[in-house]
Design an enzyme around this catalytic site. Structure first.
Site, PDB file in Angstrom:
ATOM      1  N   ASP A 128       0.854  -1.198   0.000  1.00  0.00           N
ATOM      2  CA  ASP A 128       0.000   0.000   0.000  1.00  0.00           C
ATOM      3  C   ASP A 128       0.885   1.240   0.000  1.00  0.00           C
ATOM      4  O   ASP A 128       2.098   1.147   0.146  1.00  0.00           O
ATOM      5  CB  ASP A 128      -0.862   0.002   1.267  1.00  0.00           C
TER       6      ASP A 128
ATOM      7  N   ASP B 136       0.737   3.587   2.341  1.00  0.00           N
ATOM      8  CA  ASP B 136       0.505   4.160   3.669  1.00  0.00           C
ATOM      9  C   ASP B 136      -0.663   5.156   3.545  1.00  0.00           C
ATOM     10  O   ASP B 136      -1.690   4.759   2.992  1.00  0.00           O
ATOM     11  CB  ASP B 136       1.803   4.798   4.204  1.00  0.00           C
TER      12      ASP B 136
END
Ligand SMILES: [Zn+2]
Length: 265
Positions: free
Chosen positions: A194, A196
């Protein structure tokens, strides 16, 4: 990653160490022609928080089994546009943003030792991930280790980016330092799951997003791990094995038999 069904002749061992029990039973078997011991650091069924992982017992258990090289696999968030979800990264540096609550050394209780950590990962073992191909693996990244279990706030995420940090996770500290103290070669393969929460046009991290990206990329990670095992020579001489040479500064005459036994490994 918990499901190492490619491990041949697998058996499990329940070990006890001077630092308590490891995260769970250790699975021992053969992979790519090598004897391999596997510990799921969050325990069977993922029941331990990053702060609750018995890092010392895990490294001590591996050491007890005669393990020489540790391949650490983890999911991380990306702090860089160029490190998109699905990317595999071999970090070369660590910044500790944990809160000091984890037992981060085998020393203490009367025995003082200082090992070098300028390069926290074994250069030789890192090479085996990078040369394992065919996957595109990114060479070098600074791993920001936070305490968790919550993910970062947006302000923290932006701060870490401003500091020049590249990926973010919750387990490299104190695992890498303990491996160094134990004289084990240690390298990590980090899967970016991802962005973040700093990215303005990408989904912010959630546990569900991490799990979804992991599922998509688990085969590539397993494949790379197996090739890396193939590449590396556990008998090769390495600087990591000498990390304790000259490290203990306590007067040897004052080290008790009990401490010698505890640190004997
Ligand atoms: Zn090494």
């Amino acid at each position: 990653m918990y499901d190492l069904d490619s491990l041949e002749n697998a058996e499990t061992a329940n070990l006890m160490t001077p630092y308590g029990r490891p995260s769970g039973p250790v699975t021992i078997g053969t992979l790519a022609g090598r004897r391999v011991a596997f510990i799921a650091r969050h325990g069977t069924g993922h029941r331990l928080l990053p702060s609750e992982v018995p890092y010392r017992a895990n490294i001590a258990a591996l050491r007890q089994l005669g393990v020489r090289q540790v391949f650490a696999v983890s999911a991380v968030g990306s702090l860089r546009e160029g490190l998109a979800p699905g990317t595999l990264v071999v970090p070369d540096q660590i910044v500790d943003r944990t809160r000091g609550a984890r037992s981060g050394t085998f020393f203490g209780g009367g025995v003082v030792g200082h090992v070098p950590m300028a390069d926290p990962y074994c250069a030789r073992l890192r090479r085996s991930f990078l040369d394992a191909g065919p996957a595109d693996v990114v060479d070098g990244a600074t791993y920001c280790c936070i305490e968790g279990p919550q993910f970062s706030t947006r302000a923290e995420s932006r701060l870490y980016r401003a500091w020049g940090l590249d990926i973010i996770g919750m387990t490299a500290v104190p695992e890498a330092a303990l491996a160094r103290e134990a004289g084990l070669c240690y390298a990590a393969l980090a899967m970016v799951t991802d962005y973040d929460c700093w990215h303005e046009s990408e989904e912010s991290v959630t546990a569900d997003l991490v799990a979804r990206t992991m599922r998509k990329n688990v085969e590539a990670t397993r494949g790379l791990l197996t090739s890396a095992l193939n590449q590396t020579d556990p008998e090769a001489d390495c600087l990591c094995r000498g990390s304790l040479s000259g490290a203990v500064v306590t007067d040897p005459a004052l080290i008790t038999a009990e401490d010698r036994a505890r640190l004997g490994l």
